[in-house]
Design a protein around this motif. Structure first.
Motif, PDB file in Angstrom:
ATOM      1  N   PHE A   1      38.280  44.818  43.440  1.00  0.00           N
ATOM      2  CA  PHE A   1      38.041  44.674  44.875  1.00  0.00           C
ATOM      3  C   PHE A   1      36.751  43.888  45.131  1.00  0.00           C
ATOM      4  CE2 PHE A   1      41.329  47.816  45.620  1.00  0.00           C
ATOM      5  CZ  PHE A   1      41.863  47.404  46.837  1.00  0.00           C
ATOM      6  N   GLY A   2      35.775  44.007  44.238  1.00  0.00           N
ATOM      7  CA  GLY A   2      34.504  43.314  44.405  1.00  0.00           C
ATOM      8  C   GLY A   2      34.581  41.809  44.215  1.00  0.00           C
ATOM      9  N   GLN A   3      35.681  41.304  43.684  1.00  0.00           N
ATOM     10  CA  GLN A   3      35.810  39.862  43.449  1.00  0.00           C
ATOM     11  C   GLN A   3      35.949  39.064  44.743  1.00  0.00           C
ATOM     12  OE1 GLN A   3      38.857  38.967  40.550  1.00  0.00           O
ATOM     13  NE2 GLN A   3      38.133  40.565  39.175  1.00  0.00           N
ATOM     14  N   PHE A   4      36.415  39.722  45.822  1.00  0.00           N
ATOM     15  CA  PHE A   4      36.628  39.047  47.102  1.00  0.00           C
ATOM     16  C   PHE A   4      36.173  39.960  48.234  1.00  0.00           C
ATOM     17  CE2 PHE A   4      39.642  37.248  44.156  1.00  0.00           C
ATOM     18  CZ  PHE A   4      39.482  35.889  44.348  1.00  0.00           C
ATOM     19  N   THR A   5      35.924  39.373  49.390  1.00  0.00           N
ATOM     20  CA  THR A   5      35.486  40.136  50.553  1.00  0.00           C
ATOM     21  C   THR A   5      36.665  40.726  51.311  1.00  0.00           C
ATOM     22  OG1 THR A   5      33.555  38.724  50.774  1.00  0.00           O
ATOM     23  CG2 THR A   5      34.167  40.020  52.706  1.00  0.00           C
ATOM     24  N   HIS A   6      37.710  39.928  51.495  1.00  0.00           N
ATOM     25  CA  HIS A   6      38.836  40.344  52.334  1.00  0.00           C
ATOM     26  C   HIS A   6      40.045  40.740  51.496  1.00  0.00           C
ATOM     27  CE1 HIS A   6      36.343  37.829  54.994  1.00  0.00           C
ATOM     28  NE2 HIS A   6      36.618  38.799  55.831  1.00  0.00           N
ATOM     29  N   HIS A   7      40.706  41.816  51.929  1.00  0.00           N
ATOM     30  CA  HIS A   7      41.862  42.362  51.229  1.00  0.00           C
ATOM     31  C   HIS A   7      42.976  42.608  52.242  1.00  0.00           C
ATOM     32  CE1 HIS A   7      39.199  42.597  47.842  1.00  0.00           C
ATOM     33  NE2 HIS A   7      38.307  43.157  48.647  1.00  0.00           N
ATOM     34  N   VAL A   8      44.098  43.159  51.806  1.00  0.00           N
ATOM     35  CA  VAL A   8      45.240  43.354  52.696  1.00  0.00           C
ATOM     36  C   VAL A   8      45.503  44.846  52.889  1.00  0.00           C
ATOM     37  CG1 VAL A   8      47.695  42.919  53.058  1.00  0.00           C
ATOM     38  CG2 VAL A   8      46.266  41.172  51.969  1.00  0.00           C
ATOM     39  N   LEU A   9      45.500  45.265  54.152  1.00  0.00           N
ATOM     40  CA  LEU A   9      45.770  46.644  54.533  1.00  0.00           C
ATOM     41  C   LEU A   9      47.147  46.708  55.171  1.00  0.00           C
ATOM     42  CD1 LEU A   9      44.644  49.592  55.023  1.00  0.00           C
ATOM     43  CD2 LEU A   9      44.084  48.769  57.326  1.00  0.00           C
ATOM     44  N   ALA A  10      47.948  47.674  54.751  1.00  0.00           N
ATOM     45  CA  ALA A  10      49.245  47.931  55.391  1.00  0.00           C
ATOM     46  C   ALA A  10      49.164  49.264  56.113  1.00  0.00           C
ATOM     47  CB  ALA A  10      50.360  47.970  54.348  1.00  0.00           C
ATOM     48  N   THR A  11      49.574  49.240  57.385  1.00  0.00           N
ATOM     49  CA  THR A  11      49.644  50.446  58.213  1.00  0.00           C
ATOM     50  C   THR A  11      51.052  50.515  58.784  1.00  0.00           C
ATOM     51  OG1 THR A  11      48.847  49.225  60.158  1.00  0.00           O
ATOM     52  CG2 THR A  11      47.181  50.367  58.810  1.00  0.00           C
ATOM     53  N   LEU A  12      51.311  51.559  59.561  1.00  0.00           N
ATOM     54  CA  LEU A  12      52.627  51.717  60.176  1.00  0.00           C
ATOM     55  C   LEU A  12      52.522  51.574  61.694  1.00  0.00           C
ATOM     56  CD1 LEU A  12      53.865  54.697  58.016  1.00  0.00           C
ATOM     57  CD2 LEU A  12      54.645  52.326  57.903  1.00  0.00           C
ATOM     58  N   ARG A  13      53.343  50.712  62.258  1.00  0.00           N
ATOM     59  CA  ARG A  13      53.405  50.533  63.715  1.00  0.00           C
ATOM     60  C   ARG A  13      54.070  51.750  64.350  1.00  0.00           C
ATOM     61  NH1 ARG A  13      53.781  44.535  64.855  1.00  0.00           N
ATOM     62  NH2 ARG A  13      53.650  43.553  62.812  1.00  0.00           N
ATOM     63  N   LYS A  14      54.058  51.795  65.678  1.00  0.00           N
ATOM     64  CA  LYS A  14      54.692  52.900  66.416  1.00  0.00           C
ATOM     65  C   LYS A  14      56.150  53.086  66.029  1.00  0.00           C
ATOM     66  CE  LYS A  14      52.096  52.440  70.682  1.00  0.00           C
ATOM     67  NZ  LYS A  14      52.184  52.132  72.108  1.00  0.00           N
ATOM     68  N   ASP A  15      56.860  51.972  65.808  1.00  0.00           N
ATOM     69  CA  ASP A  15      58.285  52.060  65.490  1.00  0.00           C
ATOM     70  C   ASP A  15      58.547  52.283  64.002  1.00  0.00           C
ATOM     71  OD1 ASP A  15      57.771  49.586  64.338  1.00  0.00           O
ATOM     72  OD2 ASP A  15      59.180  48.467  65.599  1.00  0.00           O
ATOM     73  N   GLY A  16      57.483  52.445  63.210  1.00  0.00           N
ATOM     74  CA  GLY A  16      57.627  52.703  61.778  1.00  0.00           C
ATOM     75  C   GLY A  16      57.643  51.455  60.916  1.00  0.00           C
ATOM     76  N   ALA A  17      57.665  50.287  61.532  1.00  0.00           N
ATOM     77  CA  ALA A  17      57.645  49.037  60.773  1.00  0.00           C
ATOM     78  C   ALA A  17      56.251  48.827  60.173  1.00  0.00           C
ATOM     79  CB  ALA A  17      58.003  47.869  61.688  1.00  0.00           C
ATOM     80  N   PRO A  18      56.166  48.157  59.037  1.00  0.00           N
ATOM     81  CA  PRO A  18      54.847  47.917  58.439  1.00  0.00           C
ATOM     82  C   PRO A  18      54.077  46.837  59.187  1.00  0.00           C
ATOM     83  CG  PRO A  18      56.565  46.886  57.121  1.00  0.00           C
ATOM     84  CD  PRO A  18      57.256  47.655  58.207  1.00  0.00           C
ATOM     85  N   ARG A  19      52.755  46.981  59.170  1.00  0.00           N
ATOM     86  CA  ARG A  19      51.861  45.949  59.705  1.00  0.00           C
ATOM     87  C   ARG A  19      50.861  45.639  58.592  1.00  0.00           C
ATOM     88  NH1 ARG A  19      50.565  45.292  64.978  1.00  0.00           N
ATOM     89  NH2 ARG A  19      50.886  47.490  65.464  1.00  0.00           N
TER      90      ARG A  19
END
Length: 159
Positions: free
Chosen positions: A23-41
Motif C-alpha cells: 500500500f505504501g508504494q502509491f498514494t491512491h488505492h481503490v475502495l469498493a462500497t455498496l450503493r443503496k440498491d446493493g450494487a458495488p461502487r
C-alpha cells in the motif's frame, strides 16, 4: 471478536508488513462500497496505517462515506501501479468500516495526516474480515495468501 490492524499485525506480522509495504508504494488505492440498491461502487481513496489502525478518511458527504454509514462492508485494493510487475503482488483487504467521531481520536489523525479541511471530513477505522495477497512465486506459480480472523494464513499455489 473484531480484528483491527494491530491485532492482524500481531497475528501475522510478515504478511502485515508485506501488505503495508504494498500500500505504501502509491498514494491512491481503490475502495469498493455498496450503493443503496446493493450494487458495488468503486472510488479512489488514500489510506493510512497509524496507531495500530487502518484508517479511511473521506471528504464530507462523499458517496463512499454515505455508503459506509449505511452499510459498513468494504473491500480495498492496493493500486496495481504501471506496467505488469506489481511488486509485492496484488493485495486486498475486506472488512467493516466504523465511523470515528471521538474528538481525541480525530485529533490524533488530523495531527498526523493533516487533511485539507481538518474540521470537515469523515474518518473510519476498519475491522478486518479478510486480507489476501496474490503474487507470482519463483516465476512459475500463482501463489495466494489468505488470512481471516482467528485462522492462520492459508497458502495455496497453482501452476
Amino acid at each position: 471478536m473484531t480484528f483491527n490492524w494491530a491485532a492482524f499485525t500481531a497475528a501475522e506480522p510478515e504478511l502485515a508488513r508485506t501488505v503495508e509495504d504494498r500500500f505504501g508504494q502509491f498514494t491512491h488505492h481503490v475502495l469498493a462500497t455498496l450503493r443503496k440498491d446493493g450494487a458495488p461502487r468503486t472510488t479512489g481513496l488514500e489510506v493510512r496505517f497509524l496507531n495500530g489502525e487502518l484508517w479511511l478518511g473521506m471528504m464530507p458527504n462523499s458517496l463512499k462515506a454515505l455508503d459506509l454509514r449505511r452499510d459498513p462492508r468494504f473491500a480495498l485494493q492496493a493500486n496495481p501501479g504501471a506496467g505488469t510487475e506489481m511488486a509485492g503482488g496484488d493485495v486486498r483487504i475486506a472488512g467493516r468500516a466504523v465511523e470515528v467521531r471521538d474528538p481525541e481520536a480525530v485529533a490524533l489523525y488530523v495531527d498526523e495526516v493533516k487533511p485539507p479541511d481538518p474540521m470537515e471530513f469523515h474518518l473510519f477505522r476498519t475491522e478486518l474480515t479478510e486480507v489476501v495477497r496474490t503474487y507470482i512465486e519463483d516465476g512459475t506459480y500463482l501463489a495466494v495468501e489468505l488470512w481471516q480472523p482467528g485462522q492462520p494464513v492459508r497458502r495455496t499455489r497453482r501452476t
